[in-house]
Design a protein around this motif. Structure first.
Motif, mmCIF file in Angstrom:
data_model
loop_
_atom_site.group_PDB
_atom_site.id
_atom_site.type_symbol
_atom_site.label_atom_id
_atom_site.label_comp_id
_atom_site.label_asym_id
_atom_site.label_seq_id
_atom_site.Cartn_x
_atom_site.Cartn_y
_atom_site.Cartn_z
ATOM 1 N N ALA A 56 18.822 -12.954 -39.372
ATOM 2 C CA ALA A 56 19.532 -12.387 -38.227
ATOM 3 C C ALA A 56 19.421 -10.865 -38.213
ATOM 4 C CB ALA A 56 20.999 -12.798 -38.248
ATOM 5 N N CYS A 57 19.449 -10.307 -37.003
ATOM 6 C CA CYS A 57 19.503 -8.852 -36.817
ATOM 7 C C CYS A 57 20.483 -8.530 -35.700
ATOM 8 C CB CYS A 57 18.130 -8.285 -36.446
ATOM 9 S SG CYS A 57 16.952 -8.190 -37.810
ATOM 10 N N ASP A 58 21.131 -7.376 -35.814
ATOM 11 C CA ASP A 58 22.024 -6.866 -34.776
ATOM 12 C C ASP A 58 21.328 -5.702 -34.069
ATOM 13 O OD1 ASP A 58 24.070 -8.623 -35.383
ATOM 14 O OD2 ASP A 58 25.045 -7.243 -36.793
ATOM 15 N N PHE A 59 21.143 -5.840 -32.765
ATOM 16 C CA PHE A 59 20.504 -4.802 -31.959
ATOM 17 C C PHE A 59 21.617 -3.988 -31.301
ATOM 18 C CE2 PHE A 59 17.529 -8.161 -32.612
ATOM 19 C CZ PHE A 59 16.286 -7.545 -32.724
ATOM 20 N N MET A 60 21.946 -2.838 -31.922
ATOM 21 C CA MET A 60 23.067 -2.019 -31.477
ATOM 22 C C MET A 60 22.705 -1.288 -30.182
ATOM 23 S SD MET A 60 25.043 -2.780 -34.007
ATOM 24 C CE MET A 60 26.452 -1.777 -33.494
ATOM 25 N N VAL A 61 23.625 -1.321 -29.213
ATOM 26 C CA VAL A 61 23.404 -0.580 -27.966
ATOM 27 C C VAL A 61 24.335 0.628 -27.886
ATOM 28 C CG1 VAL A 61 22.498 -2.559 -26.717
ATOM 29 C CG2 VAL A 61 24.959 -2.139 -26.710
ATOM 30 N N THR A 62 25.353 0.682 -28.753
ATOM 31 C CA THR A 62 26.175 1.877 -28.950
ATOM 32 C C THR A 62 26.430 2.004 -30.444
ATOM 33 O OG1 THR A 62 28.333 0.784 -28.817
ATOM 34 C CG2 THR A 62 27.358 1.515 -26.736
ATOM 35 N N THR A 63 27.028 3.119 -30.850
ATOM 36 C CA THR A 63 27.371 3.314 -32.263
ATOM 37 C C THR A 63 28.850 3.683 -32.377
ATOM 38 O OG1 THR A 63 26.701 5.641 -32.152
ATOM 39 C CG2 THR A 63 25.045 4.040 -32.893
ATOM 40 N N GLY A 64 29.370 3.604 -33.601
ATOM 41 C CA GLY A 64 30.747 4.011 -33.853
ATOM 42 C C GLY A 64 31.789 3.071 -33.284
ATOM 43 N N GLY A 65 31.417 1.817 -33.015
ATOM 44 C CA GLY A 65 32.382 0.857 -32.496
ATOM 45 C C GLY A 65 32.808 1.092 -31.071
ATOM 46 N N VAL A 66 31.934 1.753 -30.292
ATOM 47 C CA VAL A 66 32.248 2.068 -28.890
ATOM 48 C C VAL A 66 31.834 0.909 -27.989
ATOM 49 C CG1 VAL A 66 31.761 3.635 -26.969
ATOM 50 C CG2 VAL A 66 31.989 4.536 -29.296
ATOM 51 N N MET A 67 32.719 0.516 -27.092
ATOM 52 C CA MET A 67 32.436 -0.546 -26.128
ATOM 53 C C MET A 67 31.259 -0.145 -25.241
ATOM 54 S SD MET A 67 33.630 -3.489 -24.604
ATOM 55 C CE MET A 67 35.400 -3.625 -24.878
ATOM 56 N N ALA A 68 30.294 -1.046 -25.097
ATOM 57 C CA ALA A 68 29.121 -0.764 -24.270
ATOM 58 C C ALA A 68 29.484 -0.841 -22.796
ATOM 59 C CB ALA A 68 28.010 -1.753 -24.582
ATOM 60 N N THR A 69 29.143 0.204 -22.067
ATOM 61 C CA THR A 69 29.329 0.228 -20.615
ATOM 62 C C THR A 69 28.079 0.836 -19.999
ATOM 63 O OG1 THR A 69 30.389 2.421 -20.713
ATOM 64 C CG2 THR A 69 31.840 0.496 -20.796
ATOM 65 N N GLY A 70 27.980 0.800 -18.679
ATOM 66 C CA GLY A 70 26.879 1.468 -17.982
ATOM 67 C C GLY A 70 25.508 1.046 -18.480
ATOM 68 N N SER A 71 24.667 2.044 -18.803
ATOM 69 C CA SER A 71 23.289 1.770 -19.223
ATOM 70 C C SER A 71 23.237 1.024 -20.558
ATOM 71 C CB SER A 71 22.505 3.078 -19.334
ATOM 72 O OG SER A 71 23.101 3.953 -20.277
ATOM 73 N N GLN A 84 25.441 -1.229 -21.653
ATOM 74 C CA GLN A 84 25.715 -2.641 -21.374
ATOM 75 C C GLN A 84 24.506 -3.296 -20.710
ATOM 76 O OE1 GLN A 84 29.442 -3.512 -19.384
ATOM 77 N NE2 GLN A 84 28.712 -5.510 -18.680
ATOM 78 N N SER A 85 23.848 -2.564 -19.816
ATOM 79 C CA SER A 85 22.657 -3.106 -19.156
ATOM 80 C C SER A 85 21.565 -3.407 -20.178
ATOM 81 C CB SER A 85 22.138 -2.110 -18.113
ATOM 82 O OG SER A 85 23.074 -1.929 -17.078
ATOM 83 N N LEU A 86 21.404 -2.514 -21.173
ATOM 84 C CA LEU A 86 20.412 -2.753 -22.223
ATOM 85 C C LEU A 86 20.753 -4.026 -22.996
ATOM 86 C CD1 LEU A 86 18.037 -1.993 -24.018
ATOM 87 C CD2 LEU A 86 19.565 -0.439 -25.293
ATOM 88 N N GLY A 87 22.020 -4.213 -23.308
ATOM 89 C CA GLY A 87 22.433 -5.426 -24.003
ATOM 90 C C GLY A 87 22.198 -6.674 -23.160
ATOM 91 N N ASP A 88 22.512 -6.578 -21.864
ATOM 92 C CA ASP A 88 22.285 -7.718 -20.968
ATOM 93 C C ASP A 88 20.805 -8.090 -20.922
ATOM 94 O OD1 ASP A 88 24.986 -7.796 -20.337
ATOM 95 O OD2 ASP A 88 24.762 -6.664 -18.469
ATOM 96 N N ARG A 89 19.946 -7.075 -20.803
ATOM 97 C CA ARG A 89 18.499 -7.333 -20.719
ATOM 98 C C ARG A 89 17.965 -7.907 -22.037
ATOM 99 N NH1 ARG A 89 18.547 -2.130 -18.650
ATOM 100 N NH2 ARG A 89 17.344 -1.348 -20.452
ATOM 101 N N THR A 90 18.485 -7.389 -23.146
ATOM 102 C CA THR A 90 18.040 -7.869 -24.459
ATOM 103 C C THR A 90 18.412 -9.333 -24.654
ATOM 104 O OG1 THR A 90 18.260 -5.639 -25.394
ATOM 105 C CG2 THR A 90 18.227 -7.485 -26.943
ATOM 106 N N ALA A 91 19.651 -9.677 -24.310
ATOM 107 C CA ALA A 91 20.096 -11.069 -24.446
ATOM 108 C C ALA A 91 19.274 -11.987 -23.548
ATOM 109 C CB ALA A 91 21.581 -11.174 -24.116
ATOM 110 N N ALA A 92 19.035 -11.552 -22.317
ATOM 111 C CA ALA A 92 18.256 -12.361 -21.375
ATOM 112 C C ALA A 92 16.822 -12.551 -21.862
ATOM 113 C CB ALA A 92 18.273 -11.709 -19.991
ATOM 114 N N TYR A 93 16.229 -11.493 -22.412
ATOM 115 C CA TYR A 93 14.863 -11.586 -22.938
ATOM 116 C C TYR A 93 14.808 -12.563 -24.112
ATOM 117 C CZ TYR A 93 10.335 -10.194 -24.844
ATOM 118 O OH TYR A 93 9.038 -10.208 -25.319
ATOM 119 N N ALA A 94 15.794 -12.475 -24.992
ATOM 120 C CA ALA A 94 15.817 -13.354 -26.158
ATOM 121 C C ALA A 94 15.928 -14.819 -25.737
ATOM 122 C CB ALA A 94 16.980 -12.973 -27.074
#
Length: 321
Positions: A246-261, A263-273
């Motif tokens: 397993a790997c974790d693909f971080m879209v933010t750091t420091g425990g910050v909630m992903a928003t905006g771009s 969150q979009s990166l996370g959405d695209r990554t999940a969809a691609y996977a």
């Protein structure tokens, strides 16, 4: 004629011990008395564990067997398993609070009996030897002031404990359904596992398996760059991370909630996977407190683990067969 004080001297302490046991089922004089309709519910809530822990233990063994047969970590089952653990723990905590509260009322009842139902201050004044009662006065006064509230608390705890037990039983039923659904797909899942022959953890590549390394490099090339990608770890509850699957693909750091771009990166990554899961040998994806398991396709909500990172709001988790 015996006075309350002489009763206390000659045997009240022995009577008090007996009353502690009796009073756990009898409210204090003058305290709110449960209605007849509430008695069955209270009795049910105070009954012994109706086999919940035993059922859960048997389900845990079944999960361990399915893990081996179905290609490793079954995160959907582990999430349902976590929900049952939390529900049972809440039920046990409430039962402990209830026992403590009822014990305190028993102590109040015993003390009231020992003083003949009199106010403790009057008992001290009337006694030939007030010092004999002084040691109990502070405690008795405190208990007397709070007896009505304590009895009401017991009524509330009985209701809460009953609800907690019902919730635990519901979570156990949900876990049983998850297991039943997976068993119904046994042939399809075993063919899927057979297609992706299990790989051994590696050395010299950070400990990830060759398949996981390929997935990491492919997703990084197609979707990256990411702030960071974390793979092998053995702390906390590592599950597939501990074996390099397993790997974790971080879209933010420091425990910050992903928003905006982010969150979009996370959405695209999940969809691609998900769309490339068959070609890459991906087992499941977790993103934004939801899981998509290729052994039982479709997004499913997960239990709240209490934090941004724990609930996967700042990274996409990808596991491989």
């Amino acid at each position: 004629m015996e006075t309350p004080t002489s009763t206390l001297r000659r045997g009240g302490r022995r009577a008090a011990v007996a009353l502690v046991a009796i009073a756990t089922a009898v409210p204090l004089a003058g305290a709110p008395v449960p209605s007849e309709a509430s008695v069955p519910a209270a009795a049910a809530a105070l009954a012994a564990d109706p086999g919940d822990s035993g059922r859960f233990a048997r389900l845990n063994k079944q999960i361990a067997q399915l893990d081996k047969a179905y290609g490793g970590d079954l995160a959907k089952l582990k999430d349902a398993q976590y929900a049952v653990q939390q529900a049972l723990a809440k039920s046990r905590d409430l039962q402990s609070d209830l026992t403590e509260a009822r014990g305190l009322v028993a102590q109040m009842a015993a003390t009231q009996y020992m003083t003949g139902g009199q106010d403790p201050a009057i008992s001290v004044v009337a006694s030939d030897d007030p010092s004999e009662l002084l040691g109990n006065v502070t405690l008795v006064s405190h208990l007397a002031q709070n007896k009505a509230a304590k009895v009401e608390q017991i009524q509330s705890l009985v209701s809460q404990q009953d609800q907690a037990r019902k919730q635990a039983q519901q979570k156990i039923a949900e876990l049983q359904k998850e297991i039943k659904d997976l068993l119904a797909q046994k042939t399809r899942i075993r063919n899927l596992v057979k297609k992706y022959k299990p790989e051994s953890p590696s050395v010299g590549m950070g400990g990830v398996t060759p398949r996981m390394l390929k997935v990491k490099n492919t997703i990084d090339l197609e979707m990256g760059p990411f702030p960071t990608i974390g793979c092998v770890r053995t702390t906390g509850d590592p599950q597939d991370h501990g074996t390099g699957h397993a790997c974790d693909f971080m879209v933010t750091t420091g425990g910050v909630m992903a928003t905006g771009s982010a969150q979009s990166l996370g959405d695209r990554t999940a969809a691609y996977a998900i769309s490339h899961a068959s070609a890459l040998g991906i087992k499941y994806i977790i993103w934004r407190q939801r899981i998509y398991d290729l052994r039982s396709p479709g997004w499913r909500a997960m239990e709240n683990r209490g934090g941004v990172t724990a609930n996967h709001y700042d990274h996409v988790h990808i596991s491989v067969f």
